[in-house]
Design an enzyme around this catalytic site. Sequence first.
Site, short mmCIF file in Angstrom:
data_model
loop_
_atom_site.label_atom_id
_atom_site.label_comp_id
_atom_site.label_asym_id
_atom_site.label_seq_id
_atom_site.Cartn_x
_atom_site.Cartn_y
_atom_site.Cartn_z
N GLY A 482 50.00 34.84 31.42
CA GLY A 482 50.86 34.66 32.46
C GLY A 482 50.89 35.82 33.17
O GLY A 482 52.03 36.62 33.19
N SER A 484 49.18 36.78 37.04
CA SER A 484 49.02 36.67 38.49
C SER A 484 50.34 35.88 39.08
O SER A 484 50.90 34.94 38.56
CB SER A 484 47.98 36.05 38.91
OG SER A 484 46.78 36.86 38.44
N GLU A 598 39.75 43.79 26.37
CA GLU A 598 38.97 42.87 26.85
C GLU A 598 37.99 43.15 27.76
O GLU A 598 36.63 42.67 27.54
CB GLU A 598 40.02 41.92 27.58
CG GLU A 598 39.08 40.67 27.88
CD GLU A 598 40.21 39.49 28.44
OE1 GLU A 598 39.70 38.35 28.37
OE2 GLU A 598 41.29 39.75 28.67
N THR A 729 39.90 42.21 39.73
CA THR A 729 38.95 41.90 40.85
C THR A 729 37.91 43.04 40.71
O THR A 729 38.25 44.29 40.41
CB THR A 729 39.57 41.82 42.07
OG1 THR A 729 39.81 43.08 42.68
CG2 THR A 729 40.31 40.76 42.22
N ASN A 730 36.68 42.79 41.35
CA ASN A 730 35.56 43.63 41.20
C ASN A 730 35.79 44.66 42.13
O ASN A 730 35.29 46.02 42.06
CB ASN A 730 34.16 43.17 41.52
CG ASN A 730 33.74 42.48 40.24
OD1 ASN A 730 34.42 42.16 39.06
ND2 ASN A 730 32.38 42.13 40.27
N GLU A 731 36.61 44.41 43.27
CA GLU A 731 37.02 45.69 44.16
C GLU A 731 38.02 46.85 43.38
O GLU A 731 37.83 47.79 43.74
CB GLU A 731 37.82 44.96 45.36
CG GLU A 731 36.61 44.18 46.31
CD GLU A 731 36.08 43.07 45.66
OE1 GLU A 731 35.00 42.73 46.04
OE2 GLU A 731 36.80 42.32 44.81
#
Length: 746
Positions: A482, A484, A598, A729-731
Amino acid sequence: MPTPATLPSDEERTMLRDSVRGFLAHHWPAAEAVDAAADPARVASAWRQLAELGLAQLCTDPSEGGLREVLLVMEELGRAACPVPLHAAALLNLSGVEAPVLADMRGGGARLAVAFAQADGDPAAGRLGSDGATVSGEACFVEAAAAATHFALLVPGPAIAFVDAGSPGLVVESTPAMGTTGLSRLRLDRVAADLRTVDTGRVDDLVTIARLCLAGRAIGAASRAFEMAVGYAKERHQFGQPIGRFQAVQHKLANAYIALQGAQLSARSAAQQHDVRAPAWRLFAAAATVLAATTLRGVSLETQHAFGAIGYSEEHEAPRHFKQVHLDVLRHGGARPARAQLAAYYLDGPDDGTARTMPEYDLGPAGNAFRKEVRAWLDEHWSGARRAAHERLTFKEREYNRDFARALGRTGWIGLAWPERFGGQGRGAFEQLAFIEEMERAEAPRAGAPVQAAMLQVYGTPEQQARYLPEILRGEAIYGMGYSEPDAGSDLASMRTRAVRDGDGWVVNGQKIWTTTYWGDYMLLATRTDPDAKPSHAGLSMFIVPMDTPGITVKTSTTMYGGSFANVFYDNVRLPADAMVGEPNAGWKVLTGALATERGFIGGGIVLKVARSFELLCEHIRGAVVDGKPLREDPLVRERIATLAAEIEAGRQMMVHCAAQVDGGETPPGDAAASKVYSGELMERFGEVALDILGMQATLSEGSPGALLRGRIEQHLRHSLMWVISIGTNEIQRSLIAQRGLGLPR
């Protein structure tokens, strides 16, 4: 048979690198490199001195230095823009022939340049012929010919013809390329030669090794230019701040870092595979060559963009590295022969009808043995009717299988990396990789809660550890995350879900979104416990929340990839004090530590999913016919399959690299992020390429009549979008690479 244990150690390689780099800094300084490269006397002097250091003896005995060490030297030569073709000595040492001049070469008394002519791989490389005593014809793209004392020319037979550079009938013509000197054309008219027969099968290997060595030099050149661009981005100010603070520049350089790491790891792995005489070394070398050719030129272009107009000047180092990269990755046919080799392996064979799988990589004695153990267990416990019944389920229904999780729990492998004091097996990172690899190969459902278990082992109280860890180990519990929230998204420092102290416990109110494992037994919940803390992430705390706690409402939604997630609402959810993991307001440290664990393996898990889908795609292509023609014979299909194979291999090597760092006691955040970014976007590219190859039929979903591979291609493409967003995110990952990996300003 050489083994990794009998080859030079990493420490010895570091000493070799430092020695070569120090020599070049003194004898081939960057300020003089361009002028020195145009002076045959300077090239000859450096060539002789490098040989006198013993570098011309590499590949005579792998235990003293093999192709892996040659590649390291070539990288250093590329960094220094030094055109000495030292790999020519390695090629001759590996040729299996002997001649008097080779002893002089190893001692530094002779300097031999090599030319393959019609065996080169490039159709413009010339043609040579021999009558047994003399050589005639033409050889092109010969390096450092003006500084050579002899030439080693491959002629039909096959044989290597050793020719004195001062022989009558030999003409050497300079052929400037990419605005640089250094390459020449040899024209020979009945030139006397010492011919030595070479095994037919060895010729292709020598050309393959030459491509790999030049890829190494290109990696060195691209790396040096990239490092200079990073330094420039830290110092160059525009609009009142360093250009390295601009996100566009950070992400550009992060992309270059990822590409360079993939190319370097792939090339070094291929050289190591050669040195241990692995049967698949040629395949690894082909993948490394293709990757270098398709990525390093892009890195060079982006590096020049980062420099801007300053990089136009020939007085700057960048132009010389740009030219070197382009010349090296195109030599000996460049990527074309390597692509053909990869395509032939995956699409044309074998004749016995068995499946073509990606070659296994060496995980060390323990990892290799455990790989076999896990494979045997899965063949027994995840096959036949049990697996077939699972595969008939929808994608959503296949997300978890409690019976399988409990069966796996009985092996103890859910805790294979846990410390023994928690009931684990204390196995290393390469055994973890072996486990992940075999689980993906068998397409087995996930089990366990690795992030939560790692968090509990580090930050949990003894009571929490005794309560929660055994049920995770037995495969009886699964956790959601839990994190985002609306408006905040993945910006955890902006979360609003509150946990307020109330007597002996806490009361939680708020909402979490995009929660994928909402159906688990527990939720690992991030909350804000101090709204006034500065900085904002200092006021976070973590809780383990049983999902049957009153006040929790779950509203599900179907994902675009056929799974599900949920909005989870927490309305006056009461939690006991012992539900908190770690100290109050220390949740950021707890959370980011768990995510780092992770990320260290998530890239590997993704790339192994892609590898498995790639194998199934190739299996399908081998038997497919389109318009009466075998699909595998389509030139475009062969090219794209070969490129995918090279990209997947790079992802696998990043995975192995991260595992090695974990075994060494660290996981640099930049490298873990690079693996995650690369693998997630590779999964996207794989799906798009597969659709291009297979057409509309590949868009049919599972259950649809005529669906290819049970609809997995299109489903995996939809699923790939999740992997570039989840766990940061990849950004965000690119910014992490730039700021924490490259040291660019925040």
